[in-house]
Design an enzyme around this catalytic site. Structure first.
Site, PDB file in Angstrom:
ATOM      1  N   ASN A   1       0.755  -1.082  -0.016  1.00 43.73           N
ATOM      2  CA  ASN A   1       0.002   0.036  -0.112  1.00 43.73           C
ATOM      3  C   ASN A   1       0.884   1.218   0.024  1.00 43.73           C
ATOM      4  OD1 ASN A   1      -1.726   1.971   0.876  1.00 43.73           O
ATOM      5  ND2 ASN A   1      -2.250   0.959   2.566  1.00 43.73           N
ATOM      6  N   CYS A   2       0.766   1.894  -1.043  1.00 43.01           N
ATOM      7  CA  CYS A   2       1.807   3.075  -1.026  1.00 43.01           C
ATOM      8  C   CYS A   2       1.236   4.150  -1.747  1.00 43.01           C
ATOM      9  CB  CYS A   2       2.921   2.688  -1.687  1.00 43.01           C
ATOM     10  SG  CYS A   2       2.881   1.837  -3.126  1.00 43.01           S
ATOM     11  N   VAL A   3       0.226   4.787  -1.285  1.00 42.06           N
ATOM     12  CA  VAL A   3      -0.645   6.110  -1.977  1.00 42.06           C
ATOM     13  C   VAL A   3      -0.604   7.063  -0.788  1.00 42.06           C
ATOM     14  CG1 VAL A   3      -2.788   7.111  -2.881  1.00 42.06           C
ATOM     15  CG2 VAL A   3      -1.708   4.730  -3.463  1.00 42.06           C
TER      16      VAL A   3
END
Lengths: 428, 348, 135, 75
Positions: free
Chosen positions: A241-243
């Site tokens: 998850n990398c937003v």
């Protein structure tokens, strides 16, 4: 299930000819490390840098942070489903290189993701300014699509974590901590007079760059399920998850889950901590209804008197948080919620996209829209120009002198919704 | 001389006179007057009130624009570090004046402002977002305490110190969320809150979920066939030409318009003043906003007892809560006098 | 009987892959169209605020709607109204990435596309049939 | 506005398009209407059909005024 965590406190990290821990110093053989981390035909190049607390160093964009751990006794390994089989983890003995961290960086897609400053005002907001960071920069070969790129960097980080963790296998830890949760009936009987508590562990699971994995399974595909709390300490839950850097949980945070640690701290004294229900945050309303129904049912079935529910992300997960809160409350179970806020840069807007009158006990990780100025750093690892495109950045974020003005959202871990940090917000 | 302060008070505290002198125009005098003496004492040598502005409450409220302009000029000449108004306690017009001047000073001169008043003073609701507003007692009996808090806050603002929480400093919350660092990490705070909740202790949530003031539902009408119905709308319906010049947004007034003898609204007899949406459809046929045609037919056929001869109209868009409260109170009074039983309120 | 569902989108990648109702315009144009459709009785099936990319950091948005039960669906209305309020609270950053414009736009479209795909796959095809509509 | 009139003792039926706002402002009897520019009409319909639509909405509103409620109710 009992897990003994042996902490080996790392006081420094340096490159050396042999990878080993000596007198609290982590020595790293750079070539060996890069060979392991870069072992994927889709990777064109890898590089490694060291970033230490107090240095004038900025890492940008940070994708994930991983703690080096190694299984020394018991079933399975670390990161089940990725780096070892899917044997159940969370028992036996695990050694931890406490104070060291693998930080992955790379341009996953145009705009991702966080900033870690090792000193200055930004360092106050990220937990990873206090760790000795081994920064792994990964460049894939040409023609790789976004989702594959994310996976390549994610797996390289895990391989690096495993490689470094092994250096602690034969080292005698500085201290041990033991965590134990028994099978349900036994656990209930152990403290029959104490109220029973469950942790509802919400995971961001909406699609590309918004995913979390449980034992290697994409968690958007699970129906809410039960985890022994110790399983997460062996990397059963990891981030893809990398937003939103400020309020996603890096793998490091899952492995050092603060809510689970704090619940264990009062387990057997104030209450009886029975375990975790992991659930997801999906895109369709049907999935949201289904998962919150299942979560409420599981929590009731286990016999909880009270739960802590933590959110990951913002916007539509606010709906999941509210559904979980409403449905669990309706079953007569008390709730405490953890979230963060998007109240606008001036703090005057509505913080959440949804609300409920029964959400009367909320801990907040702070307003992610608050603006912070990050001064020039001597060293920048990564790609400073992404300051203008990461979530929380904007055009004009990066001044010509190299200083950066961004919303806290851009700082990795700043408004942690599992309460890793000390930030909060109040009404003024 | 430390921090420079200008203080605003009304004719009463300025020693000019009571209600008979309420039309006193703004005047600037050098040094302190009235409650300013208490403030100056509290400041010691850390701050100086360089001048005091005195203005009659009626004068201010009846000439808001002019009075604000003049007062702003007076303050500008002084170029103070902090501006203080009041405290106004429960005096309504004084409170509104304090709030309005604070708002103008903070917006046009960008100078930090402090005032004080009783929480039910109408000026409180109207302006607490625009000024640090110390919550006072409802009468000047609480002067000493109020001045101490006002002075303390003014010193902090003047020296650029961080302002604490509303509870700590004694001002009314402005509804702005601001970040702070706590002693404990969030997870520990959550577990502590959980323990408190399990024990049934009182907990203080860190983020109060928005709640709304509610009114208990009024009793239903027994039989609409016997009831007198009135129409109220925030969609801005007005007679053709908008005779009262109701503003297209942030309305400062409402209109009361007769529909006696009108059975159908047409482009000739009705239009909308609302600026928040495409007015074409309402201007073609205002029945699309207030269903006068249907209600008139129902009145004739006996489906309703009667339709009140007037409709009431304002523009909801951007209109302050306070104004709409005020309008509603006046409308309600009128409805009561006309023996209306129930209201259809339409919004766009 | 499978319910007919359709996509409302301003994302070209989605239009290439799925039958959908195309909106020309920004995020708010999509939200407003969806609100109109909710007023007309359609229900929202995927959350309008999907994803952690804030409104206006991306302008690309795809939302799945379906046939309703005749009456206006109050829950859908609340969702879209909250989305519109949320969109209004975020500033509109000036987003010009120069030479990277196309690449970054493509990234944003890809994210929206992926989230939509997750949603469409999550809506079991035994219950729902994705159709092309022209409203 | 709704609240203040109701506070004076009149039953008020709020006919509005944006139900969440109506809930927020504290209306107790709520009739969802057609669209913001034409809450009680629809220019796409014929004059006869449009009036019929409006009649239906007004009837619903009158019914709401006759209905006892204990909490905010969307009719």
């Amino acid at each position: 299930m009992q897990l003994k965590i042996g902490n080996i406190y790392i006081k420094d990290v340096q490159f050396a000819s042999t990878t080993e821990v000596k007198d609290g110093v982590l020595h790293l053989n750079k070539d060996e490390f890069l060979a392991v981390a870069g072992d994927d035909e889709r990777i064109a190049s890898v590089d490694v840098y060291l970033a230490k607390p107090g240095e004038e160093t900025r890492i940008i964009p940070v994708k994930d942070v991983i703690e080096p751990r190694v299984k020394v006794e018991g079933d399975g390994g670390i990161f089940p489903g990725f780096m070892c089989g899917v044997e159940q983890v969370g028992s036996g003995t695990t050694h931890v290189l406490k104070g060291a961290a693998i930080v992955t960086t790379g341009r996953i897609v145009g705009f991702q993701e966080g900033i870690v400053d090792m000193s200055g005002p930004g360092a106050e907001y990220t937990p990873f300014s206090k760790t000795y960071n081994i920064v792994l920069k990964v460049e894939p070969i040409d023609g790789i699509l976004q989702h594959e790129h994310e996976e390549i960097v994610r797996l390289a980080g895990f391989r690096a974590g495993i490689y470094v963790g092994k250096a602690g296998k034969d080292v005698t830890p500085d201290d041990y901590k033991t965590f134990e949760t028994k099978p349900l009936v036994q656990q209930i009987n152990e403290y029959p007079d104490l109220p029973k508590v469950v942790y509802v562990y919400m995971l961001q699971t909406q699609g590309l760059l918004h995913d979390t994995y449980v034992y290697g399974v994409d968690a958007k595909k699970i129906i809410p399920t039960f985890l022994y709390p110790t399983e997460v300490f062996d990397g059963a839950v990891v981030s893809g998850n990398c937003v939103s850097a400020c309020d996603k949980n890096p793998s490091y945070v899952h492995m050092n889950h603060p809510v689970i640690e704090e619940l264990y701290a009062k387990h057997g004294k104030e209450f009886n901590f029975l375990g975790c229900v992991v659930t997801n945050e999906n895109v369709t309303l049907m999935d949201k209804e289904r998962s919150s129904n299942m979560t409420a049912k599981l929590v009731e079935f286990i016999g909880a008197d009270a739960v802590i529910i933590s959110e990951e992300g913002f916007g539509n997960p606010d709906a999941d948080l509210v559904m979980n809160c409403n449905k669990i409350t309706k079953k007569g179970i008390k709730t405490v919620l953890i979230t963060d806020e998007y109240a606008g840069q001036d703090g005057a807007s509505q913080s959440l996209a949804d609300s409920t009158p029964v959400g009367d006990a909320v801990v907040t990780g702070g307003n992610a829209n608050e603006i912070i100025k990050l001064p020039v750093m001597k060293t920048v690892i990564g790609y400073p120009e992404v300051a203008e495109v990461i979530a929380g950045g904007f055009q004009g974020s990066l001044a010509s002198d190299g200083s950066i003005i961004v919303e806290l959202q851009a700082i990795t871990g700043a408004t942690s919704e599992v309460g890793y940090g000390k930030l909060s917000a109040r009404t003024y | 001389m430390g921090i420079k302060i200008v203080h605003y008070i009304n004719q009463f505290y300025g020693g000019i006179g009571g209600e008979d002198k309420a039309d006193y125009a703004p005047e600037k005098i050098s040094g302190v007057k009235g409650p300013g003496m208490g403030l100056q004492a509290a400041f010691g040598d850390k701050a100086t009130i360089s001048s005091t502005i005195i203005c009659g409450d009626s004068y201010f409220n009846e000439n808001i624009d002019v009075a604000t302009g003049v007062i702003l000029e007076m303050i500008k000449e002084e170029n103070p570090d902090v501006f203080i108004a009041g405290p106004a306690f429960n005096a309504g017009r004084y409170g509104v004046a304090c709030g309005a001047v604070c708002k103008a000073v903070s917006e046009s001169l960008n100078i930090p402002v402090v005032t004080g008043m009783y929480i039910e003073n109408p000026g409180a609701d109207m302006y607490k977002k625009n000024a640090y507003m110390i919550e006072t007692t409802n009468s000047a009996a609480g002067m000493k305490d109020a001045l101490a808090k006002v002075a303390a806050l003014a010193l902090k603002l003047g020296s650029g110190e961080a302002i604490g929480t509303p509870e700590l400093e004694g001002y009314m919350a402005r509804g702005v969320r601001r970040n702070i660092f706590c002693e404990d990490r969030g997870a520990k705070r959550a577990v502590d809150m959980l323990v408190q909740k399990l024990k049934g202790e009182k907990i203080t949530t860190e983020y109060p979920m928005p709640t709304f003031d509610r009114v208990d539902p009024a009793e239903p009408v027994k039989d609409v066939r016997k009831a007198k119905i009135a129409i109220v709308s925030s969609g801005g319906p007005v007679p053709k030409g908008n005779p009262d010049h109701i503003e297209s947004s942030s309305a400062s007034k409402f209109g009361k318009y007769s529909i006696a003898g009108i059975d159908d609204l047409t482009p000739e007899n009705g239009e909308t003043a609302h600026g928040g949406y495409d007015p074409v459809y309402a201007n073609q046929d205002l029945d699309r906003v207030i269903p006068v045609d249907i209600l008139k037919e129902m009145e004739k056929s006996g489906e309703i007892g009667s339709l009140h001869d007037f409709y009431y109209s304002t523009v909801g868009n951007g209109t302050s809560v306070n104004n709409s409260k005020k309008f509603a109170a006046e409308i309600a009074k009128d409805l009561l006098a006309a023996n209306v039983d129930a209201v259809i309120l339409t919004s766009t | 009987m499978r319910k007919k569902i359709f996509i409302v989108t301003n994302n070209k990648l989605v239009l290439m892959e799925y039958p959908a109702l195309e909106i020309t315009g920004d995020l708010d144009s999509v939200f407003l169209k969806v609100r109109d459709l909710v007023h007309e009785g359609y229900v929202i099936l995927t959350h309008p605020l999907s994803g952690s990319v804030k409104p206006h950091e991306t302008e690309f948005k795809s939302i799945v709607l379906g046939e309703g039960e005749g009456e206006m669906d109050y829950a859908s209305l609340q969702l879209i109204e909250n989305a519109i309020i949320t969109s209004a609270k975020f500033r509109r950053p000036n987003r010009d990435y120069g030479k990277d414009n196309e690449r970054i736009k493509n990234d944003f479209m890809t994210i929206d596309f992926s989230l939509l795909k997750t949603g469409v796959e999550g809506l079991g095809s035994t219950l729902y049939k994705l159709v092309k509509v022209d409203i | 506005m709704v609240k203040e009139i109701e506070r004076a003792g009149f039953p008020v039926v709020h006919m509005c398009t944006v139900v969440p706002i109506s809930l927020t402002v504290g209306a107790n009897r709520i009739i969802p209407t057609v669209a913001i520019p034409y809450p009680l009409g629809n220019p796409a319909l014929t004059a006869v059909d449009e009036k019929e639509l409006r009649r239906k909405l007004v009837k619903k509103a009158l019914k709401a005024l006759e209905t006892p409620v204990t909490e905010q109710t969307v009719f």
